[in-house]
Design a protein around this motif. Sequence first.
Motif, mmCIF file in Angstrom:
data_model
loop_
_atom_site.group_PDB
_atom_site.id
_atom_site.type_symbol
_atom_site.label_atom_id
_atom_site.label_comp_id
_atom_site.label_asym_id
_atom_site.label_seq_id
_atom_site.Cartn_x
_atom_site.Cartn_y
_atom_site.Cartn_z
ATOM 1 N N VAL A 174 38.926 42.930 69.044
ATOM 2 C CA VAL A 174 39.601 43.070 67.752
ATOM 3 C C VAL A 174 38.894 44.152 66.958
ATOM 4 O O VAL A 174 37.660 44.266 67.006
ATOM 5 N N ILE A 175 39.679 44.932 66.209
ATOM 6 C CA ILE A 175 39.091 46.009 65.430
ATOM 7 C C ILE A 175 39.765 46.095 64.064
ATOM 8 O O ILE A 175 40.960 45.829 63.929
ATOM 9 N N ALA B 280 37.134 38.801 62.312
ATOM 10 C CA ALA B 280 37.375 39.503 63.572
ATOM 11 C C ALA B 280 36.967 38.628 64.754
ATOM 12 O O ALA B 280 37.662 38.566 65.778
ATOM 13 N N GLU B 281 35.855 37.931 64.615
ATOM 14 C CA GLU B 281 35.387 37.049 65.684
ATOM 15 C C GLU B 281 36.351 35.892 65.904
ATOM 16 O O GLU B 281 36.622 35.495 67.051
ATOM 17 N N LEU C 287 33.877 40.955 80.462
ATOM 18 C CA LEU C 287 35.329 40.804 80.551
ATOM 19 C C LEU C 287 36.005 40.830 79.185
ATOM 20 O O LEU C 287 37.081 41.420 79.014
ATOM 21 N N PHE C 288 35.378 40.188 78.199
ATOM 22 C CA PHE C 288 35.983 40.097 76.862
ATOM 23 C C PHE C 288 35.226 40.931 75.825
ATOM 24 O O PHE C 288 35.247 40.637 74.632
ATOM 25 N N SER C 289 34.554 41.962 76.294
ATOM 26 C CA SER C 289 33.731 42.789 75.404
ATOM 27 C C SER C 289 34.510 43.929 74.755
ATOM 28 O O SER C 289 33.968 44.662 73.931
ATOM 29 N N GLY C 290 35.766 44.110 75.139
ATOM 30 C CA GLY C 290 36.549 45.227 74.604
ATOM 31 C C GLY C 290 36.624 46.411 75.544
ATOM 32 O O GLY C 290 37.269 47.416 75.224
ATOM 33 N N LEU C 291 35.974 46.313 76.704
ATOM 34 C CA LEU C 291 36.031 47.410 77.672
ATOM 35 C C LEU C 291 37.426 47.511 78.301
ATOM 36 O O LEU C 291 38.153 46.518 78.407
ATOM 37 N N SER D 235 44.220 49.167 55.445
ATOM 38 C CA SER D 235 43.498 48.574 56.564
ATOM 39 C C SER D 235 44.144 47.279 57.003
ATOM 40 O O SER D 235 44.575 46.470 56.189
ATOM 41 N N ARG D 236 44.210 47.086 58.305
ATOM 42 C CA ARG D 236 44.763 45.850 58.844
ATOM 43 C C ARG D 236 44.155 45.637 60.218
ATOM 44 O O ARG D 236 43.688 46.561 60.864
ATOM 45 N N TRP D 237 44.236 44.374 60.650
ATOM 46 C CA TRP D 237 43.673 44.051 61.954
ATOM 47 C C TRP D 237 44.547 44.625 63.060
ATOM 48 O O TRP D 237 45.756 44.734 62.920
ATOM 49 N N SER D 238 43.907 44.963 64.140
ATOM 50 C CA SER D 238 44.679 45.400 65.315
ATOM 51 C C SER D 238 43.897 45.048 66.569
ATOM 52 O O SER D 238 42.687 44.942 66.568
ATOM 53 N N PHE D 239 44.676 44.860 67.629
ATOM 54 C CA PHE D 239 44.100 44.624 68.951
ATOM 55 C C PHE D 239 43.924 45.967 69.620
ATOM 56 O O PHE D 239 44.726 46.871 69.450
#
Length: 326
Positions: A179-180, A227-228, A252-256, A322-326
């Motif tokens: 999440v960013i 975000a978390e 796996l879930f680190s954003g890579l 600003s807004r959340w995005s995947f």
Amino acid sequence: MSDNNSQVTAPKTSQPEGWERKLIEQLATESLKEQRRKRRWGIFFKLLGFGYVGFLIASVMGYATAPGLEVTRHTALVDLDGVIASDTLASADRINSSLRAAFESSESVGVILRINSPGGSPVQAGLINDEIERLRKQYPNKPLYAVVEEVCASGGYYVAAAADKIYVDKASLVGSIGVIMNGFGFTEAMKKLGVERRLITAGENKGFLDPFSEQDPFQTEFARQMAEEIHQQFIAEVKAGRGERLKPNPELFSGLVWTGAKSVELGLADGLGSIDSVARDVLNAEKILDYTEQESFAERFAKRVGVVFGHGVRSVFPELSSRWSF
């Protein structure tokens, strides 16, 4: 001798009797013909105008050509292309409407969701994910396969995780499970320019992460916690969709982001394939009908004349909204 005082007169030219009347009749006839021509052209342009207006109305109301009166079994196709957001072609409203039509068709043996998306809104991606799960339960004998071509990252993968199986190209980009929320800070630039920020709020955190104010440690930590929380929701959906197919990997879930070939090794995808190979070899229905809801003429025209200027500004200056995005 001739008489010097005598006058010589020119002979009179004889005119046919009634020539004035004939001339008037001729002029009247030509005038009537001209009026008839004008009426014919007027009717033509009116009909043309009515046809154009009718076409615009049909476009505005979203009348697009349906997949047709299919009479044979086929594979239903829905395209999810681009950023997932409420104001794009990859919005939940458009994609879910297309998916419902694909599942409801009595002759479709299965549905392929072709994904080319870098992600987008967690809310919109979640709505599509939920609808896929609902439709799969409603039509248990009609599978839905996600087929990735270029990119299936972030919100795109959030959607794909709800599919029965995920097929990729070996060079596809898959993953980015994170999440960013991004933006900029202008405080130092404002000091150099001699600009003073005047922000009046009711509520000490109403100016949350305001880019023109000094960064507040409490607000920054609060945003990180949100975000978390959203990240954990994302992880939970991926685990629910992929189950034991996921291979243990601390990254796996680190954003890579992974290649398609690597995503198969990690259990993020099930195999290599394209829409043609999945339709032919998996669903055994080589004929493909596109159920994707198309953009109307009015929408395309509106974009050309700049009605989406605001969306462009937000894309260039995300810190202003600003807004959340995947």
